[in-house]
Design an enzyme around this catalytic site. Structure first.
Site, PDB file in Angstrom:
ATOM      1  CG  ASN A   9      -1.710   1.243   1.400  1.00 15.87           C
ATOM      2  OD1 ASN A   9      -1.802   2.059   0.480  1.00 15.87           O
ATOM      3  ND2 ASN A   9      -2.322   1.414   2.565  1.00 15.87           N
ATOM      4  CD1 TRP A  10       3.449   0.869  -2.775  1.00 15.49           C
ATOM      5  CD2 TRP A  10       3.523   1.912  -4.754  1.00 15.49           C
ATOM      6  NE1 TRP A  10       4.104   0.046  -3.669  1.00 15.49           N
ATOM      7  CE2 TRP A  10       4.160   0.653  -4.883  1.00 15.49           C
ATOM      8  CE3 TRP A  10       3.446   2.737  -5.882  1.00 15.49           C
ATOM      9  CZ2 TRP A  10       4.721   0.230  -6.087  1.00 15.49           C
ATOM     10  CZ3 TRP A  10       4.010   2.310  -7.090  1.00 15.49           C
ATOM     11  CH2 TRP A  10       4.636   1.068  -7.177  1.00 15.49           C
ATOM     12  CE  LYS A  11       0.035   3.350   4.769  1.00 17.60           C
ATOM     13  NZ  LYS A  11      -0.167   3.483   6.192  1.00 17.60           N
ATOM     14  CG  HIS A  92      -5.958   1.370   5.074  1.00 12.29           C
ATOM     15  ND1 HIS A  92      -5.596   2.361   5.955  1.00 12.29           N
ATOM     16  CD2 HIS A  92      -4.853   0.588   4.896  1.00 12.29           C
ATOM     17  CE1 HIS A  92      -4.323   2.193   6.285  1.00 12.29           C
ATOM     18  NE2 HIS A  92      -3.851   1.129   5.663  1.00 12.29           N
ATOM     19  CD  GLU A  94      -3.289   5.220   6.685  1.00 13.19           C
ATOM     20  OE1 GLU A  94      -3.229   5.306   5.443  1.00 13.19           O
ATOM     21  OE2 GLU A  94      -2.347   4.760   7.381  1.00 13.19           O
ATOM     22  CD  GLU A 164      -3.643  -2.979   7.207  1.00 16.78           C
ATOM     23  OE1 GLU A 164      -2.485  -3.064   6.811  1.00 16.78           O
ATOM     24  OE2 GLU A 164      -4.381  -2.024   6.921  1.00 16.78           O
ATOM     25  N   GLY A 170       1.908   2.066  10.741  1.00 12.29           N
ATOM     26  CA  GLY A 170       2.792   3.226  10.619  1.00 12.29           C
ATOM     27  C   GLY A 170       3.432   3.646  11.929  1.00 12.29           C
ATOM     28  CB  SER A 210       4.942  -1.774  12.119  1.00 14.25           C
ATOM     29  OG  SER A 210       4.434  -0.455  12.288  1.00 14.25           O
ATOM     30  N   GLY A 231       2.754  -1.235   4.336  1.00 17.59           N
ATOM     31  CA  GLY A 231       2.759   0.195   4.033  1.00 17.59           C
ATOM     32  C   GLY A 231       4.179   0.671   3.809  1.00 17.59           C
ATOM     33  N   GLY A 232       4.788   1.264   4.844  1.00 15.68           N
ATOM     34  CA  GLY A 232       6.111   1.885   4.725  1.00 15.68           C
ATOM     35  C   GLY A 232       7.150   1.012   4.031  1.00 15.68           C
TER      36      GLY A 232
HETATM   37  C1  PEP Z   1      -0.924  -0.098   5.937  1.00 12.30           C
HETATM   38  O1  PEP Z   1      -1.020   1.077   5.665  1.00 12.30           O
HETATM   39  O2  PEP Z   1      -1.764  -0.892   5.514  1.00 12.30           O
HETATM   40  C2  PEP Z   1       0.200  -0.526   6.762  1.00 12.30           C
HETATM   41  C3  PEP Z   1       0.199  -1.739   7.237  1.00 12.30           C
HETATM   42  O3  PEP Z   1       1.203   0.401   7.004  1.00 12.30           O
HETATM   43  P1  PEP Z   1       2.619   0.116   7.729  1.00 12.30           P
HETATM   44  O4  PEP Z   1       3.173  -1.158   7.134  1.00 12.30           O
HETATM   45  O5  PEP Z   1       3.447   1.315   7.372  1.00 12.30           O
HETATM   46  O6  PEP Z   1       2.339  -0.016   9.169  1.00 12.30           O
END
Ligand code: PEP
Length: 247
Positions: A9-11, A92, A94, A164, A170, A210, A231-232
């Site tokens: 997920n490049w957000k 998600h 967010e 999640e 994040g 994470s 994500g990151g």
């Molecule tokens: C996400 O946004 O779905 C996610 C899991 O982010 P991160 O890996 O950065 O925690």
């Protein structure tokens, strides 16, 4: 017997040339036998990346459930499918928290995605204050009941689930192996109870929060964890591919 999937997920990150370079690196180094990969770039890059005709499918992070109309700034699900995307993130945290997407609205998005042959990657997860009072299993299964509980078995067979925990997204704080396995097993049991033993057993349930190249292998070793939503760590091709080889 279950698919192994690692999704990025490049957000709201990356400029056009960075997105193209990241996609090309992932696609060219990817060994399809390790697991299935998916990427979810910002919407403005989706068509160009699909146009690379790579092995790695490109999905959308968001869409609106209506077919068309006065929804300034939104993208319809028909537009998404006409552009060739086959996957979409739905639910998600967010989107739930920043954009106030309710379970009821997410249900409409999931219905719209399935009606257009788009696989919804349905996210669920509890905030910290719910885990603190041991309410996490009830909270997450209620999210599932209100978003996918109405689906038919054949519709559910086309979905991917991602657990999640909101407190892990994040934050650099990952769920422990026991926390991840407990929730994944509970989600799988809920799926079995509602849709039958078979579909519950084969539905992929990804972990997100994470997850990175250092902790992916222990998370993916959990019996009910079928991969990750990243994500990151998905913004760097080498770390994303290392995660993909962590099964
Ligand atoms: C996400 O946004 O779905 C996610 C899991 O982010 P991160 O890996 O950065 O925690």
């Amino acid at each position: 017997m279950r698919k192994k999937i690692v999704a990025g997920n490049w957000k709201m990150n990356l400029l056009p040339e960075e997105a193209l370079e990241l996609y090309r690196k992932i696609d060219s180094d990817y060994f399809a036998d390790a697991c299935e990969l998916l990427v979810f770039p910002p919407a403005v890059y989706v068509m160009e990346l699909i146009g690379q005709h790579g092995k790695v499918p490109v999905g959308v992070q968001n869409f609106h459930p209506e077919e068309s109309g006065a929804f300034t700034g939104e993208i319809s699900v028909s537009q998404v499918s006409s552009c060739g995307a086959k996957y979409a993130l739905v639910g998600h945290s967010e989107r739930r928290m920043i954009f106030n997407e309710s379970n009821d609205f997410l249900k409409k998005k999931i219905n719209a995605a399935l009606a257009h042959d788009i696989v919804p990657l349905v996210c669920c997860g509890e905030p910290m204050e719910i885990r603190d009072v041991e309410g996490h299993v009830a909270f997450v299964t209620n999210q599932l009941a209100e978003t996918i509980g109405h689906l038919t078995v054949s519709e559910l067979e086309r979905c991917i689930i991602a657990y999640e925990p909101v407190w892990a997204i994040g934050t650099g704080r990952t769920a422990s192996i026991d926390q991840a396995q407990e929730m994944h097993a509970s989600i799988r049991q809920w799926l079995k109870n509602h849709f039958g033993e078979h579909v519950g057993a084969v539905t992929p349930i990804l972990y997100g929060g994470s997850c990175n190249a250092s902790n992916a292998s222990e998370l993916f070793a959990c019996p009910d964890v079928d991969g990750g939503l990243i994500g990151g760590a998905s913004l760097d091709a080498a770390s994303f591919l290392k995660i993909a080889r962590s099964f």
